[in-house]
Design an enzyme around this catalytic site. Structure first.
Site, PDB file in Angstrom:
ATOM      1  N   TYR A  89      -1.548  -6.467  -7.590  1.00 51.03           N
ATOM      2  CA  TYR A  89      -1.386  -5.592  -8.759  1.00 51.03           C
ATOM      3  C   TYR A  89      -1.177  -6.409 -10.030  1.00 51.03           C
ATOM      4  O   TYR A  89      -1.347  -5.897 -11.136  1.00 51.03           O
ATOM      5  CB  TYR A  89      -0.204  -4.647  -8.585  1.00 51.03           C
ATOM      6  CG  TYR A  89      -0.285  -3.714  -7.410  1.00 51.03           C
ATOM      7  CD1 TYR A  89      -1.423  -3.645  -6.602  1.00 51.03           C
ATOM      8  CD2 TYR A  89       0.785  -2.889  -7.096  1.00 51.03           C
ATOM      9  CE1 TYR A  89      -1.475  -2.782  -5.513  1.00 51.03           C
ATOM     10  CE2 TYR A  89       0.733  -2.019  -6.011  1.00 51.03           C
ATOM     11  CZ  TYR A  89      -0.396  -1.975  -5.219  1.00 51.03           C
ATOM     12  OH  TYR A  89      -0.446  -1.127  -4.146  1.00 51.03           O
ATOM     13  N   HIS A 150      -0.918  -6.822   2.967  1.00 52.38           N
ATOM     14  CA  HIS A 150      -1.704  -5.819   2.239  1.00 52.38           C
ATOM     15  C   HIS A 150      -2.759  -5.146   3.104  1.00 52.38           C
ATOM     16  O   HIS A 150      -2.976  -3.933   3.020  1.00 52.38           O
ATOM     17  CB  HIS A 150      -2.357  -6.468   1.015  1.00 52.38           C
ATOM     18  CG  HIS A 150      -2.910  -5.503   0.031  1.00 52.38           C
ATOM     19  ND1 HIS A 150      -4.085  -4.838   0.223  1.00 52.38           N
ATOM     20  CD2 HIS A 150      -2.430  -5.096  -1.170  1.00 52.38           C
ATOM     21  CE1 HIS A 150      -4.324  -4.056  -0.814  1.00 52.38           C
ATOM     22  NE2 HIS A 150      -3.331  -4.191  -1.670  1.00 52.38           N
TER      23      HIS A 150
END
Length: 311
Positions: A89, A150
């Site tokens: 991010y 992730h």
């Protein structure tokens, strides 16, 4: 929230745990104590790691720079205590800054705030010890409440082992996975020591993952939804769904609140993202209404097995 349970409570907890692999886990993570929640104050679920995690929070994907800082602070000011970020991010530093500024201004302790971040395949999986330290340095909030992988990738088992060690060292409190499904988890659990405390997957009324959610709950793993409102390019369609809108009108709340409440009643933690303070407050105001069994069934019937991202 986030505080490690006392030794006495730990002993009590152990009496209600089952064993999965080499790790004791709770068997009741599929039901939340929603009656104890109030708008702006989400109840918590006990993770198999022995830490509590709020069941509603904010996701920070696509939030950057001052927008990220201000959005996270706004969420914290309105009672949100669960914040989700990730290396990819590009905003771990901003999330940490927001948490630190809020604590200084409000007097709220670090233990009351739960921060999740994630390692990404590639360079981070190849050198996970450095990646973990980088996340600690960027966030700069003392420790990480939850770290996830992730999604599956080369060296994911090695990366998970590094997270296990970091948890043993107190750098991370809980560890888990994102974008893992039944086949992947069965294989993965044979290669690791600590059962994941959390799995974070895409879940929304058009992609409900009922079998996956039920399976993970059976392992004592808490499920968390990313894209709970449908995700990029799909949110408007989902919020405009006739069935959801009708239910929302019956309760005098928004379509987004209906979807998020549906998740919670299914035992799925929600982390909707927003930079709008009004929407952030709306997304945490989920505890003064309840969906009926009929309404839950109506939303369940919307499942299209329609995935909106590739993970």
């Amino acid at each position: 929230m986030g505080r490690i349970i006392s030794f006495a409570l730990s002993l009590m907890l152990l009496s209600s745990l089952s064993v999965c692999g080499n790790t004791a886990v709770r068997s009741d993570v599929s039901e939340f104590d929603l009656a104890s929640g109030t708008n702006g104050n989400a109840p918590a679920v006990m993770l198999n790691s022995g830490y509590e995690m709020p069941i509603a929070g904010i996701g920070t994907y696509s939030l950057h720079d001052d927008t990220c800082v201000n959005s996270v602070k706004s969420a914290l000011q309105q009672g949100v205590r669960l914040i989700d970020t990730a290396y990819m991010y590009g905003n771990e530093k901003e999330v940490g800054q927001a948490v630190k500024e809020f604590m200084e201004e409000s007097g709220v302790s670090r233990e009351e705030i739960f921060v999740i971040t994630k390692l990404y395949p590639g360079e981070q999986f190849d050198n996970p010890e450095k990646a973990i330290q980088d996340a600690l340095d960027k966030l700069d909030i003392g420790y990480i409440d939850m770290m996830l992988l992730h999604h599956p990738g080369n060296n994911d088992v090695d990366a998970y082992h590094a997270m296990e060690q970091a948890a043993a060292d107190g750098k991370i409190h809980s560890i888990g996975l994102s974008n893992w499904y039944i086949e992947e988890i069965d294989t993965f659990l044979q290669e690791v020591t600590v059962t994941p405390a959390l799995i974070q997957n895409e879940i929304h009324p058009y992609y409900q993952e009922k079998e996956v959610v039920e399976y993970m709950h059976g392992l004592g793993i808490v499920m968390q939804a990313w894209y709970p409102l449908g995700g990029r390019g799909y949110t408007a369609e989902l919020l405009g769904n006739e069935t959801i809108v009708k239910i929302a009108e019956a309760h005098g709340v928004s379509a987004a609140q209906i979807i998020l409440r549906w998740d919670l009643q299914n035992g799925v933690v929600v982390i909707p993202g927003s930079s709008n303070p009004e929407h952030i407050l709306e997304n945490i105001s989920l505890f003064d209404f309840e969906l009926t069994d009929e309404e839950m069934d109506q939303i369940n019937a919307l499942n299209r097995n329609e995935k909106h991202d590739w993970y």
